[in-house]
Scaffold this motif. Structure first.
Motif, PDB file in Angstrom:
ATOM      1  N   GLY A  17       0.752  -1.239  -0.074  1.00 45.61           N
ATOM      2  CA  GLY A  17       0.007   0.236   0.046  1.00 45.61           C
ATOM      3  C   GLY A  17       1.022   1.200  -0.151  1.00 45.61           C
ATOM      4  N   CYS A  18       1.997   1.125   0.761  1.00 49.82           N
ATOM      5  CA  CYS A  18       2.878   2.379   0.968  1.00 49.82           C
ATOM      6  C   CYS A  18       3.587   2.695  -0.801  1.00 49.82           C
ATOM      7  CB  CYS A  18       3.907   2.067   1.931  1.00 49.82           C
ATOM      8  SG  CYS A  18       4.947   3.674   2.292  1.00 49.82           S
ATOM      9  N   ILE A  19       3.939   1.719  -1.154  1.00 50.78           N
ATOM     10  CA  ILE A  19       4.428   1.849  -2.484  1.00 50.78           C
ATOM     11  C   ILE A  19       3.573   2.207  -3.532  1.00 50.78           C
ATOM     12  CG2 ILE A  19       5.813   0.420  -4.423  1.00 50.78           C
ATOM     13  CD1 ILE A  19       7.421   0.884  -1.984  1.00 50.78           C
ATOM     14  N   THR A  20       2.427   1.822  -3.423  1.00 51.83           N
ATOM     15  CA  THR A  20       1.504   1.964  -4.210  1.00 51.83           C
ATOM     16  C   THR A  20       0.917   3.623  -4.080  1.00 51.83           C
ATOM     17  OG1 THR A  20       0.334  -0.177  -4.612  1.00 51.83           O
ATOM     18  CG2 THR A  20      -1.129   1.716  -5.280  1.00 51.83           C
ATOM     19  N   GLN A  21       0.953   4.094  -3.068  1.00 47.45           N
ATOM     20  CA  GLN A  21       0.575   5.317  -2.522  1.00 47.45           C
ATOM     21  C   GLN A  21       1.411   6.419  -3.017  1.00 47.45           C
ATOM     22  OE1 GLN A  21       0.582   7.131   1.406  1.00 47.45           O
ATOM     23  NE2 GLN A  21      -1.584   7.150   1.199  1.00 47.45           N
ATOM     24  N   MET A  22       2.851   5.668  -2.870  1.00 46.20           N
ATOM     25  CA  MET A  22       3.951   6.700  -3.408  1.00 46.20           C
ATOM     26  C   MET A  22       4.325   6.723  -4.871  1.00 46.20           C
ATOM     27  SD  MET A  22       7.961   6.041  -1.866  1.00 46.20           S
ATOM     28  CE  MET A  22       7.708   4.581  -2.246  1.00 46.20           C
ATOM     29  N   PHE A  23       3.739   5.828  -5.526  1.00 49.28           N
ATOM     30  CA  PHE A  23       3.754   5.899  -7.073  1.00 49.28           C
ATOM     31  C   PHE A  23       2.753   6.929  -7.369  1.00 49.28           C
ATOM     32  CE2 PHE A  23       1.553   4.466 -10.850  1.00 49.28           C
ATOM     33  CZ  PHE A  23       2.570   4.355 -11.723  1.00 49.28           C
ATOM     34  N   PHE A  24       1.609   6.609  -6.973  1.00 45.82           N
ATOM     35  CA  PHE A  24       0.262   7.701  -7.397  1.00 45.82           C
ATOM     36  C   PHE A  24       0.550   8.982  -7.029  1.00 45.82           C
ATOM     37  CE2 PHE A  24      -1.691   3.698  -8.054  1.00 45.82           C
ATOM     38  CZ  PHE A  24      -2.267   3.806  -9.346  1.00 45.82           C
ATOM     39  N   TRP A  27       1.386  13.015 -19.132  1.00 43.76           N
ATOM     40  CA  TRP A  27       1.004  11.755 -18.487  1.00 43.76           C
ATOM     41  C   TRP A  27       2.232  10.560 -18.804  1.00 43.76           C
ATOM     42  CZ3 TRP A  27      -2.757   9.813 -15.380  1.00 43.76           C
ATOM     43  CH2 TRP A  27      -3.861  10.630 -15.307  1.00 43.76           C
ATOM     44  N   THR A  28       2.478  10.492 -19.748  1.00 41.35           N
ATOM     45  CA  THR A  28       3.648   9.371 -20.128  1.00 41.35           C
ATOM     46  C   THR A  28       4.753   9.823 -19.280  1.00 41.35           C
ATOM     47  OG1 THR A  28       3.043   9.297 -22.356  1.00 41.35           O
ATOM     48  CG2 THR A  28       5.086   8.253 -21.747  1.00 41.35           C
ATOM     49  N   LEU A  29       5.437  10.896 -19.260  1.00 42.05           N
ATOM     50  CA  LEU A  29       6.613  11.233 -18.472  1.00 42.05           C
ATOM     51  C   LEU A  29       6.266  11.172 -16.999  1.00 42.05           C
ATOM     52  CD1 LEU A  29       8.051  14.473 -20.234  1.00 42.05           C
ATOM     53  CD2 LEU A  29       9.341  12.137 -20.177  1.00 42.05           C
ATOM     54  N   SER A  30       5.137  11.463 -16.476  1.00 40.57           N
ATOM     55  CA  SER A  30       4.684  11.207 -15.180  1.00 40.57           C
ATOM     56  C   SER A  30       4.782   9.786 -14.675  1.00 40.57           C
ATOM     57  CB  SER A  30       3.705  12.097 -14.717  1.00 40.57           C
ATOM     58  OG  SER A  30       3.761  13.273 -15.104  1.00 40.57           O
ATOM     59  N   VAL A  31       4.159   8.927 -15.572  1.00 45.86           N
ATOM     60  CA  VAL A  31       4.073   7.778 -15.252  1.00 45.86           C
ATOM     61  C   VAL A  31       5.295   7.043 -15.256  1.00 45.86           C
ATOM     62  CG1 VAL A  31       3.279   5.378 -16.096  1.00 45.86           C
ATOM     63  CG2 VAL A  31       1.659   7.569 -15.916  1.00 45.86           C
ATOM     64  N   LEU A  32       6.198   7.376 -16.084  1.00 42.67           N
ATOM     65  CA  LEU A  32       7.735   6.556 -16.306  1.00 42.67           C
ATOM     66  C   LEU A  32       8.407   6.937 -15.309  1.00 42.67           C
ATOM     67  CD1 LEU A  32       8.289   6.683 -20.187  1.00 42.67           C
ATOM     68  CD2 LEU A  32       7.603   4.810 -18.935  1.00 42.67           C
ATOM     69  N   ILE A  33       8.412   7.852 -14.799  1.00 42.88           N
ATOM     70  CA  ILE A  33       9.398   8.382 -13.741  1.00 42.88           C
ATOM     71  C   ILE A  33       8.962   7.968 -12.404  1.00 42.88           C
ATOM     72  CG2 ILE A  33      10.376  10.507 -12.503  1.00 42.88           C
ATOM     73  CD1 ILE A  33      10.185  12.066 -15.369  1.00 42.88           C
ATOM     74  N   SER A  34       7.616   8.176 -12.150  1.00 42.64           N
ATOM     75  CA  SER A  34       7.074   7.798 -10.916  1.00 42.64           C
ATOM     76  C   SER A  34       7.291   6.077 -10.760  1.00 42.64           C
ATOM     77  CB  SER A  34       5.697   7.899 -10.875  1.00 42.64           C
ATOM     78  OG  SER A  34       5.216   7.379  -9.583  1.00 42.64           O
ATOM     79  N   LEU A  35       7.262   5.438 -11.923  1.00 49.15           N
ATOM     80  CA  LEU A  35       7.624   4.170 -11.882  1.00 49.15           C
ATOM     81  C   LEU A  35       8.909   3.709 -11.540  1.00 49.15           C
ATOM     82  CD1 LEU A  35       6.127   1.008 -12.402  1.00 49.15           C
ATOM     83  CD2 LEU A  35       6.770   1.596 -14.672  1.00 49.15           C
ATOM     84  N   LEU A  36       9.815   4.604 -12.081  1.00 50.68           N
ATOM     85  CA  LEU A  36      11.222   4.239 -11.668  1.00 50.68           C
ATOM     86  C   LEU A  36      11.681   4.298 -10.461  1.00 50.68           C
ATOM     87  CD1 LEU A  36      14.309   3.971 -12.632  1.00 50.68           C
ATOM     88  CD2 LEU A  36      14.132   6.614 -13.279  1.00 50.68           C
ATOM     89  N   HIS A  37      11.035   5.682  -9.857  1.00 50.14           N
ATOM     90  CA  HIS A  37      10.938   5.791  -8.233  1.00 50.14           C
ATOM     91  C   HIS A  37      10.604   4.650  -7.682  1.00 50.14           C
ATOM     92  CE1 HIS A  37      12.808   9.715  -8.247  1.00 50.14           C
ATOM     93  NE2 HIS A  37      11.919  10.260  -8.716  1.00 50.14           N
ATOM     94  N   SER A  38       9.536   4.020  -7.921  1.00 48.01           N
ATOM     95  CA  SER A  38       8.963   3.013  -6.952  1.00 48.01           C
ATOM     96  C   SER A  38       9.738   1.679  -7.139  1.00 48.01           C
ATOM     97  CB  SER A  38       7.222   2.875  -7.477  1.00 48.01           C
ATOM     98  OG  SER A  38       6.496   3.787  -7.544  1.00 48.01           O
ATOM     99  N   LEU A  39      10.121   1.334  -8.513  1.00 50.18           N
ATOM    100  CA  LEU A  39      10.850   0.071  -8.642  1.00 50.18           C
ATOM    101  C   LEU A  39      12.184   0.133  -8.027  1.00 50.18           C
ATOM    102  CD1 LEU A  39      10.382  -0.310 -12.519  1.00 50.18           C
ATOM    103  CD2 LEU A  39       9.545  -1.752 -10.567  1.00 50.18           C
ATOM    104  N   LEU A  40      12.940   1.331  -7.706  1.00 46.28           N
ATOM    105  CA  LEU A  40      14.162   1.628  -7.025  1.00 46.28           C
ATOM    106  C   LEU A  40      13.692   1.465  -5.445  1.00 46.28           C
ATOM    107  CD1 LEU A  40      15.713   4.700  -8.992  1.00 46.28           C
ATOM    108  CD2 LEU A  40      16.633   2.299  -8.915  1.00 46.28           C
ATOM    109  N   VAL A  41      12.449   1.845  -5.061  1.00 48.15           N
ATOM    110  CA  VAL A  41      12.191   1.511  -3.536  1.00 48.15           C
ATOM    111  C   VAL A  41      12.164   0.123  -3.314  1.00 48.15           C
ATOM    112  CG1 VAL A  41      10.663   1.821  -1.894  1.00 48.15           C
ATOM    113  CG2 VAL A  41      11.449   3.914  -3.271  1.00 48.15           C
ATOM    114  N   LEU A  42      11.575  -0.821  -4.220  1.00 50.87           N
ATOM    115  CA  LEU A  42      11.324  -2.155  -4.326  1.00 50.87           C
ATOM    116  C   LEU A  42      12.475  -3.040  -4.000  1.00 50.87           C
ATOM    117  CD1 LEU A  42       8.372  -2.834  -6.654  1.00 50.87           C
ATOM    118  CD2 LEU A  42       8.121  -2.922  -4.190  1.00 50.87           C
TER     119      LEU A  42
END
Length: 269
Positions: free
Chosen positions: A96-103, A149-164
């Motif tokens: 839930g934390c990773i998901t919240q952080m992504f969005f 939208w595309t840039l926001s999704v890609l960069i946010s996804l990168l941050h989330s994957l690095l946290v994982l």
């Protein structure tokens, strides 16, 4: 060096604003009211923009997208905080934390990009009024929104994957009411150098870049307004930018207030 106590944690603790029980009903009522006002206000903007054919212009197209992003932005964090207050629980799961952080990161960056696009729209409308409909055609407007939208999704996804990829210690208290990227990263026991570098460069490029674009647009607008002879013409041109300037100022001042505050500075050390 002593080995650190690492574990696969099941969740984090969101400490919120206050742990005093007598303040919880006040905080719940305050944030519920602000959330409902924000959602209803932005929904009204979207509905009015869609229903009134006179508002089917680039400026209101971008505004309706910004309103939608704001609804999603507040819905990412506030409902969870309200549930935690109501249930007297501070726990949020790891997923839930990773998901919240992504969005949260996604909609913050989307707001930033859309504000930049709207500044460009105001620049074209004021400095090149005769070519406005030609420059800001439907295809360009849709492309700018999709690119945001595309840039926001890609960069946010990168941050989330690095946290994982990080391992966390047993101390998992977050001194905030939501999972803020910087605080979550610095709870990790493993090396966070890569996370820090990506966050730093993303902050410089995605924070400084759009802000530079906004400032450049308004410098050109200010120069053009100075060439207008009549005071009424100057006021009319500037009045079309007041609402956008207000939102930009609120967005950046709030961001600076959060990330330059003593608490945020301390958590990043």
């Amino acid at each position: 060096m002593e080995p650190r106590n690492e574990t696969h944690i099941s969740g984090f603790l969101l400490l919120g604003f206050s742990e005093q029980p007598q303040l919880q009903p006040l905080l719940f009522g305050l944030f519920l009211s602000m959330y409902l006002i924000t959602v209803c206000g932005n929904l009204l903007i979207i509905l009015v923009t869609i229903s009134d054919s006179h508002l089917h212009t680039p400026m209101y197209f971008f505004l309706s997208n910004l309103s939608f992003a704001d609804i999603c932005f507040t819905s990412t964090t506030v409902p969870k905080m309200l549930v935690n207050i109501q249930t007297q629980s501070q726990v949020i799961t790891h997923a839930g934390c990773i998901t919240q952080m992504f969005f949260f990161n996604l909609f913050v960056m989307l707001d930033d990009f859309l504000l930049t696009v709207m500044a460009y729209d105001r620049y074209v409308a004021i400095c090149h009024p005769l070519h406005y409909t030609i420059i800001m055609h439907c295809g360009l407007c849709v492309f700018l929104v999709l690119a945001s939208w595309t840039l926001s999704v890609l960069i946010s996804l990168l941050h989330s994957l690095l946290v994982l990829r990080l391992s966390f210690c047993t101390h998992v208290e977050i001194s905030h009411f939501f999972c803020e990227l910087n605080q979550v990263v610095h709870l990790a026991c493993s090396d966070t150098f890569l996370n820090d570098m990506v966050t730093y460069f993303a902050s410089v490029l995605l924070g400084g870049g759009p802000l530079t674009g906004i400032l450049y647009s308004y410098c050109k607008i200010a120069s053009f307004i100075c060439t207008i002879s009549s005071a009424q013409g100057k006021y009319k041109a500037f009045s079309t930018c007041i609402s956008h300037l207000s939102v930009v100022s609120l967005f950046y001042c709030t961001g600076l207030g959060v990330y330059l505050s003593p608490g945020a500075t301390h958590s990043s050390l």
